[in-house]
Scaffold this motif. Structure first.
Motif, PDB file in Angstrom:
ATOM      1  N   LEU A  38     -11.976  34.147 -22.977  1.00  0.00           N
ATOM      2  CA  LEU A  38     -11.925  35.588 -22.746  1.00  0.00           C
ATOM      3  C   LEU A  38     -13.326  36.130 -22.468  1.00  0.00           C
ATOM      4  N   GLY A  39     -13.828  35.872 -21.304  1.00  0.00           N
ATOM      5  CA  GLY A  39     -15.098  36.449 -20.879  1.00  0.00           C
ATOM      6  C   GLY A  39     -16.326  35.661 -21.296  1.00  0.00           C
ATOM      7  N   ASP A  40     -17.395  35.924 -20.568  1.00  0.00           N
ATOM      8  CA  ASP A  40     -18.683  35.247 -20.757  1.00  0.00           C
ATOM      9  C   ASP A  40     -18.527  33.729 -20.777  1.00  0.00           C
ATOM     10  N   ASN A  94     -18.230  40.193 -18.518  1.00  0.00           N
ATOM     11  CA  ASN A  94     -19.539  40.529 -17.987  1.00  0.00           C
ATOM     12  C   ASN A  94     -20.403  39.276 -18.140  1.00  0.00           C
ATOM     13  N   HIS A  95     -21.567  39.319 -17.584  1.00  0.00           N
ATOM     14  CA  HIS A  95     -22.466  38.158 -17.584  1.00  0.00           C
ATOM     15  C   HIS A  95     -21.839  36.957 -16.874  1.00  0.00           C
ATOM     16  N   GLU A  96     -21.174  37.250 -15.761  1.00  0.00           N
ATOM     17  CA  GLU A  96     -20.654  36.218 -14.864  1.00  0.00           C
ATOM     18  C   GLU A  96     -21.255  36.498 -13.487  1.00  0.00           C
ATOM     19  N   ASN A  97     -21.442  35.485 -12.673  1.00  0.00           N
ATOM     20  CA  ASN A  97     -21.999  35.673 -11.337  1.00  0.00           C
ATOM     21  C   ASN A  97     -20.847  35.865 -10.345  1.00  0.00           C
ATOM     22  N   TYR A  98     -20.490  37.118 -10.123  1.00  0.00           N
ATOM     23  CA  TYR A  98     -19.337  37.431  -9.273  1.00  0.00           C
ATOM     24  C   TYR A  98     -19.576  37.074  -7.808  1.00  0.00           C
ATOM     25  N   THR A 139      -3.807  40.015 -17.546  1.00  0.00           N
ATOM     26  CA  THR A 139      -5.249  39.789 -17.627  1.00  0.00           C
ATOM     27  C   THR A 139      -6.010  41.033 -17.191  1.00  0.00           C
ATOM     28  N   PHE A 140      -6.994  41.355 -17.994  1.00  0.00           N
ATOM     29  CA  PHE A 140      -7.838  42.514 -17.719  1.00  0.00           C
ATOM     30  C   PHE A 140      -9.230  42.156 -18.185  1.00  0.00           C
ATOM     31  N   GLY A 141     -10.028  41.596 -17.307  1.00  0.00           N
ATOM     32  CA  GLY A 141     -11.360  41.141 -17.672  1.00  0.00           C
ATOM     33  C   GLY A 141     -12.415  42.209 -17.464  1.00  0.00           C
ATOM     34  N   GLY A 142     -13.626  41.800 -17.698  1.00  0.00           N
ATOM     35  CA  GLY A 142     -14.758  42.694 -17.491  1.00  0.00           C
ATOM     36  C   GLY A 142     -15.169  43.401 -18.762  1.00  0.00           C
ATOM     37  N   GLU A 162     -17.960  45.439 -14.600  1.00  0.00           N
ATOM     38  CA  GLU A 162     -17.396  46.591 -15.287  1.00  0.00           C
ATOM     39  C   GLU A 162     -15.992  46.912 -14.780  1.00  0.00           C
ATOM     40  N   CYS A 163     -15.178  47.389 -15.677  1.00  0.00           N
ATOM     41  CA  CYS A 163     -13.806  47.777 -15.348  1.00  0.00           C
ATOM     42  C   CYS A 163     -13.834  49.047 -14.486  1.00  0.00           C
ATOM     43  N   THR A 164     -12.895  49.156 -13.588  1.00  0.00           N
ATOM     44  CA  THR A 164     -12.798  50.339 -12.746  1.00  0.00           C
ATOM     45  C   THR A 164     -11.408  50.947 -12.903  1.00  0.00           C
ATOM     46  N   LYS A 165     -11.275  52.173 -12.464  1.00  0.00           N
ATOM     47  CA  LYS A 165      -9.967  52.829 -12.522  1.00  0.00           C
ATOM     48  C   LYS A 165      -8.999  52.161 -11.577  1.00  0.00           C
TER      49      LYS A 165
END
Length: 165
Positions: A38-40, A94-98, A139-142, A162-165
């Motif tokens: 789950l992230g990072d 976060n802290h991933e290279n998108y 799934t809802f990452g970020g 970051e999550c967006t609307k």
């Protein structure tokens, strides 16, 4: 089949969470078991060996010896993930290279779209609903990086974190 959940492996820095005495069930796992991070996750960050063939900047590394070392490291890392007894599923945080992550192919799996990192690692994409062993998983990452002010956009921070609307 069993689903295990962890987070924050940070490219191997915190890998001990899923090895040895901290993960005693490992010895009973098979590729039909899943570890969801789950992230990072962090294995695809800067010149990470898993994605060098899909990364334009790799070809610009002037030192052939460095490129050769990266290829060897990529092969070792791919083998490490392939040799794990379970399959790794990642929800990027976060802290991933998108910029690098988007280079991997998107395929259909678990009733939704996933990004295939290799035969043993898949990114579960944001906003998808998957059916994994009868469980519906949304799934809802970020996340918002609290240290964003210390990071550089496109190098150590990406707006996609970051999550967006």
């Amino acid at each position: 089949m069993t689903i295990y959940i962890t987070g924050d492996t940070h490219g191997g820095i915190d890998q001990r969470k899923i090895e040895g005495r901290r993960f005693p069930n490992y010895k009973n796992c098979t590729k039909d078991d899943y570890l969801i991070v789950l992230g990072d996750w962090g294995y695809i960050f800067s010149y990470n060996p898993l994605d060098i063939e899909n990364d334009d900047s790799f070809n610009r590394v002037p030192d052939k010896a460095m490129r050769d070392r990266l290829i060897i490291e990529r092969n070792k890392m791919n083998a490490a993930f392939t040799n794990r007894k379970f399959t790794t599923l990642v929800i990027m945080g976060n802290h991933e290279n998108y910029d690098r992550i988007k280079n991997f192919p998107i395929i259909d799996k678990f009733g939704g779209k996933v990004r295939k990192i290799n035969d043993s690692v898949y990114e579960l994409l944001r906003g998808e609903i998957y059916n994994i062993d009868g469980y519906k998983i949304f799934t809802f990452g970020g996340a918002k990086s609290i240290d964003k002010h210390l990071r550089i956009e496109g190098l150590s921070w990406w707006k996609e974190e970051e999550c967006t609307k």
